[in-house]
Write a protein that holds these residues in place. Structure first.
Motif, PDB file in Angstrom:
ATOM      1  N   ASN A   1       2.508   5.973  -7.228  1.00 45.65           N
ATOM      2  CA  ASN A   1       1.955   5.037  -6.389  1.00 45.65           C
ATOM      3  C   ASN A   1       0.783   4.340  -6.816  1.00 45.65           C
ATOM      4  OD1 ASN A   1       3.164   5.276  -3.665  1.00 45.65           O
ATOM      5  ND2 ASN A   1       2.854   7.527  -3.854  1.00 45.65           N
TER       6      ASN A   1
ATOM      7  N   LEU B   1       8.586   0.000  -6.255  1.00 48.14           N
ATOM      8  CA  LEU B   1       7.889   1.095  -5.486  1.00 48.14           C
ATOM      9  C   LEU B   1       6.662   1.527  -6.152  1.00 48.14           C
ATOM     10  CD1 LEU B   1      10.894   2.897  -3.964  1.00 48.14           C
ATOM     11  CD2 LEU B   1       9.130   2.083  -2.704  1.00 48.14           C
ATOM     12  N   THR B   2       6.851   1.407  -7.708  1.00 44.82           N
ATOM     13  CA  THR B   2       5.768   1.941  -8.614  1.00 44.82           C
ATOM     14  C   THR B   2       4.404   1.025  -8.375  1.00 44.82           C
ATOM     15  OG1 THR B   2       7.533   2.626  -9.945  1.00 44.82           O
ATOM     16  CG2 THR B   2       5.378   2.339 -10.926  1.00 44.82           C
TER      17      THR B   2
ATOM     18  N   SER C   1       2.934   0.880  -5.550  1.00 42.07           N
ATOM     19  CA  SER C   1       2.776   0.230  -4.237  1.00 42.07           C
ATOM     20  C   SER C   1       1.841   0.982  -3.173  1.00 42.07           C
ATOM     21  CB  SER C   1       4.057   0.431  -3.468  1.00 42.07           C
ATOM     22  OG  SER C   1       4.523   1.481  -3.115  1.00 42.07           O
ATOM     23  N   GLU C   2       1.259   2.064  -3.886  1.00 45.42           N
ATOM     24  CA  GLU C   2      -0.095   2.572  -3.006  1.00 45.42           C
ATOM     25  C   GLU C   2       0.079   3.283  -1.681  1.00 45.42           C
ATOM     26  OE1 GLU C   2      -3.954   0.998  -3.511  1.00 45.42           O
ATOM     27  OE2 GLU C   2      -3.311  -0.277  -5.375  1.00 45.42           O
ATOM     28  N   GLY C   3       1.661   3.640  -1.697  1.00 48.09           N
ATOM     29  CA  GLY C   3       1.943   4.270  -0.260  1.00 48.09           C
ATOM     30  C   GLY C   3       2.294   3.332   0.747  1.00 48.09           C
TER      31      GLY C   3
ATOM     32  N   ASN D   1       0.084   4.213   5.184  1.00 49.10           N
ATOM     33  CA  ASN D   1      -1.351   4.060   4.475  1.00 49.10           C
ATOM     34  C   ASN D   1      -1.849   2.813   5.077  1.00 49.10           C
ATOM     35  OD1 ASN D   1      -2.974   5.420   2.754  1.00 49.10           O
ATOM     36  ND2 ASN D   1      -2.156   4.548   0.964  1.00 49.10           N
TER      37      ASN D   1
END
Lengths: 396, 491
Positions: free
Chosen positions: B159, B208-209, B211-213, B465
């Motif tokens: 994340n 997605l990598t 993307s901090e949730g 989030n």
């Protein structure tokens, strides 16, 4: 083929052209030099928007390992500037000549938009891994930046990766910033004649699992009637290459008849041919597929497509990238799709006549819940659907 | 102070009902926490200045349970804060009063290791170091090595797209992944990538990598594992000024050598680390480099010899090449203890994380020195010199009610400076809540709007989030009148 071509000389003009197209609902074929038009599906658009006039390196800091160039800059121009300072493009993208019969060189934007990587993918990452920043134009003509011009950046969502490999369907790249690296001083190749394909992939796995930093691992299924040939590349400073290639050859000697290509030009020539899939031996009328699977599943893919009469093959990326060439028929395509699916991998109909590529799915479907998300992402970036409609999937 | 959105009264009012539904979604002992005292450990993360107990904590043990939790939350409109080990330095796992924390720590199984295909499939709650521990017997390792690798979990690494000291050679998390399993905000399970390289189509794995949730809850990760080198050895080089050390870095990279690590410490960092670790660092130096190379002993000798020759051209105060693995460890000892070392000088500090073009280092350090005097706060700088990632450690006193605010303002000024010289707000810690309100410094409103639109495509109701990454202003989904969380030191 598309009719009128617009090739704006500035990002601003390009953005206006896209905004116009969106207002009038006129789809655009988006391309650089158009060298990969035969890739994926044919685009249904009356007009073509080219980035070919957006050229030039805008920033090059060798010590910072950073180069920025406008999207239409020909790759050879970038490679030449890098070579002057002993550096190179890390992902080793294939040239479009051998695969697509293109006479012009690929552009930076085109290579990034298709996320094309060569043999070094296995050790140093894909083209998209080295895209540190982009400037792009959305389907409404809005200019935006993402990423930057530094090597480490996690600020906000990574749209550089989303646009790399999006084939111009989510935005038109106008400038790209790449991470670059020193070009290795030397290259040598350990060649191993093996009994069969599984033995070849075992040798590649052994090499990639060694501490010697193998930077290329390919398998030619039938080397001039003498059976499969596994190739493993070592690149680095001269002393390191001499030492590690020797060790690798000795350690793999039990797995086949080992020899060493120590001549740097010969070794580089060998990997240029692998990069451009020349050992595949695709005939001019052939369709070409790329199947990506876990490396040890490569031979199973080969068995399956050979049973369907597809005999021309080449393995790269340790066995995990299977190039396949053969007749451009729906039956052949179905066999490739089934083989990829059985092994849990992905397929791309890389090159084919319009009749085939317009009729079949050239890429796997998006997994269930993502299908709706894809539509919303596309609607967010290209609400009028004017950027390369149908390029990746019919009706999208 | 960072403002958080108003809690939704209709959610707070249905607390009992939500907790019951969560207990059905995660049955069994320890699946759901709702007692105020037991919520305490979840009220903060590595950015401990901010604290806010959540509505409840769910601790699912499988992807199916995560999906069930998300279905409950989605049906009632409850906000969700995913959490790994809670080591985020940017407040990436800071709860909200009306949010359910989804803790992944019970999902800590290694599902598959394959040395022939060089991959491992692990659940999101497996720690970073546990992956390497699992495969090191065969000589393999998982490359990204954030400082918190003993505690931090792979789900959090994905994340935040975590880096580490060795990413100059091996890349960051994004470069070492093959596939993910994740759950949408609606509670649907999906997979991206797989066990192969470069899945065709859009790069969801890449999006997605980091993307901090914001886009989905990641439950399973397929990582690449690499065979380790024959060996590695470090050297230390100390110089009379930051400028000269910077020139030496340029000359090393310019010679075609990419060391596996290239760490820079300024004078305050050298002094703090030396006092803490007795690593033998030169106290008369203004700047110091730790340089590590890999290969056989002969290759290490060759590379260290060349680097030493280069450093000698820059009038070094001290050059120390490790002859043994023990000497290497001694050189690293001080650097690895940097956080503890600064913590001994000042129990409270903020660890900043900007990136700058490496050529701007002398200018940036000069400006940071000037700001340090202006704010009256000490700062020590640690810098991943090869890739430009700068970690200023700003020391403050939590007992002084004005000190934290000053430290935050100082930190914000440093990050603005990073952007001004061509860099960015965060190199590896993420935006979180900490840098959320600075996003407008780096991006235009239009650029943020495009990122928000992508977020909305995954999470139309902004339940995942929330209040992280994107400024609250102009964001209808997060409420018009945001409230603020009082800082304990300021209260």
């Amino acid at each position: 083929m598309s009719g009128a071509t617009v090739a704006p000389a500035s990002e601003e003009e390009l953005a206006e052209a896209v905004a116009d197209a969106a207002r009038n609902g006129q789809p655009l074929t988006v391309e650089g030099n158009g060298t990969k038009r035969a890739m994926l599906r044919p685009v249904q658009a009356a007009r073509t928007l080219s980035t070919r006039n957006l050229t030039g390196i805008t920033l090059y800091k060798p010590q910072e390992l950073i180069l920025s160039a406008r999207a239409g800059t020909p790759l050879p121009e970038i490679e030449a500037a890098l070579a002057e300072r002993g550096q190179h493009i890390i992902a080793e993208p294939p040239e479009p000549g051998p695969l697509f019969g293109a006479r012009e060189p690929a552009t930076l934007g085109g290579v990034v938009a298709t996320n094309l990587s060569g043999p070094r993918r296995i050790s140093a990452g894909a083209m998209r891994d080295h895209v540190m920043g982009i400037r792009a134009v959305t389907g409404t003509g809005e200019v935006f930046r993402n990423g930057g011009r530094v090597l480490k950046n996690v600020t906000g969502l990574d749209l550089c990766k989303l646009l790399s490999g999006s084939h111009g369907t989510l935005g038109v790249l106008t400038e790209v910033t790449l991470k670059v690296l020193p070009a290795p001083e030397r290259s040598a190749t350990v060649a191993l004649r093996v009994l069969d394909l599984p033995a070849g992939v075992r040798a590649l796995s052994a090499g990639l699992g060694s501490p010697y930093g193998v930077s290329g691992a390919a398998l030619v299924p039938d080397d001039g009637g003498r059976g499969p040939l596994a190739l493993l590349r070592i690149e680095d400073f001269a002393e390191s290459v001499a030492y590690r290639a020797g060790r690798l050859r000795d350690e793999l000697a039990g797995m086949g008849e080992a020899s060493l290509v120590a001549d740097v030009d010969e070794s580089r020539g060998l990997w240029r041919r692998v990069r451009d899939a020349e050992p595949l031996g695709a005939e001019p009328g052939d369709a070409v597929w790329r199947v990506s699977v876990r490396p040890t599943a490569g031979p199973a893919v080969a068995r399956a497509v050979r049973a369907a009469g597809l005999a021309r093959l080449l393995f790269d990326w340790g066995g995990g990238l299977v190039w396949i060439a053969g007749p451009p028929t729906a039956e052949a395509h179905a066999a490739v799709v089934a083989a990829a699916r059985t092994e849990g991998g992905a397929f791309t109909l890389f090159r084919a006549p319009d009749s085939l590529r317009a009729a079949v799915s050239v890429l796997p479907e998006e997994p269930g819940p993502l299908a709706a998300i894809v539509r919303r992402v596309k609607a967010a970036l290209d609400p009028a659907g004017v950027l390369n409609p149908g390029r990746m999937r019919a009706g999208a | 102070m960072i403002r958080l959105p108003d809690p939704k009264p209709e959610v707070l009012a249905r607390r009992e009902e939500i907790v019951s539904a969560l207990r059905r979604a995660v049955p069994g002992e320890g699946g759901v926490i709702s007692e105020p005292l037991r919520l305490k450990p979840y009220e903060t993360d590595g950015l401990s200045a901010y604290r806010q107990p959540p509505l409840a904590v769910a601790l699912p043990a499988s992807t199916e349970e995560v999906a069930a939790v998300l279905r409950v939350c989605h049906s009632i409109g409850v906000r969700v804060v995913p959490r790994g080990a809670g080591t985020s330095l940017s407040g990436g796992a800071l709860p909200l009063e009306d949010a359910v924390v989804v803790g992944l720590m019970r999902m800590n199984r290694v599902l598959e290791v394959d040395f022939d295909d060089r991959l491992a499939v692990v659940e999101a709650g497996v720690t970073n170091l546990a992956i390497t521990r699992e495969v090191e017997g065969e000589g393999f390792f998982y490359a990204p090595d954030p400082s918190s690798q003993l505690a931090c979990m792979i789900g959090g690494n994905v994340n935040m797209n975590s880096g580490g000291a060795h990413c100059l050679k091996y890349g960051v998390t994004a470069n070492n992944l093959l596939g993910l399993k994740a759950v949408t905000v609606e509670g649907e399970v999906f997979e991206v990538g797989g066990k192969h390289l470069d899945a065709a189509g859009y790069d969801w794995l890449g999006l997605l990598t980091g993307s901090e949730g914001q886009l989905a809850v990641i439950t399973e990760v397929t990582v690449r594992i690499l065979r380790g080198p024959e060996g590695a050895r470090a050297m230390l080089a100390a110089f009379k000024s930051n400028e000269i050390a910077g020139q030496a870095v340029d000359a090393i990279i310019g010679s075609g050598i990419i060391p596996v690590a290239l760490e820079f410490m300024d004078r305050p960092a050298i002094h703090a680390c030396e006092a803490f670790a007795n690593a033998g660092y030169p106290l008369d130096a203004e700047a110091m480099l730790i340089i590590e190379v890999e290969g056989s002993v002969a290759e290490q000798d060759m590379l260290l010899g060349r680097i030493k020759e280069i450093c000698e051209r820059f009038d070094p105060i001290s050059l120390k090449v490790a002859e043994t693995a023990e000497q290497s460890l001694a050189i690293w000892k001080g650097r690895k203890g940097a956080f503890g070392a600064v913590g001994r000088i000042s129990p409270d500090y903020l660890c900043m994380d900007g990136t700058i073009p490496t050529g701007e280092l002398p200018h940036v350090l000069r400006r940071i020195g000037e700001m340090s005097a202006e704010y009256g706060l000490q700062v020590a700088n640690i810098f991943h010199a090869g890739d430009g990632n700068l970690h200023p450690l700003i020391m403050f006193d939590a007992n002084d009610p004005t000190s934290f605010g000053k430290a935050e303002a100082f930190g914000a000024d440093i990050l603005k400076l990073c952007v001004e010289v061509g860099g960015c707000l965060t190199g590896e810690h993420g935006v979180g809540v900490e840098k959320r309100d600075l996003m407008g410094v780096q991006f235009t409103a239009g650029e943020l709007g495009i990122q928000r639109a992508v977020k909305s495509a995954f999470d139309p109701g902004w339940l995942l989030n929330p209040a992280k990454v994107f400024p609250l202003e102009g964001n209808a989904a997060l409420g018009p009148a945001p409230a603020s969380v009082p800082h304990p030191a300021a209260a």
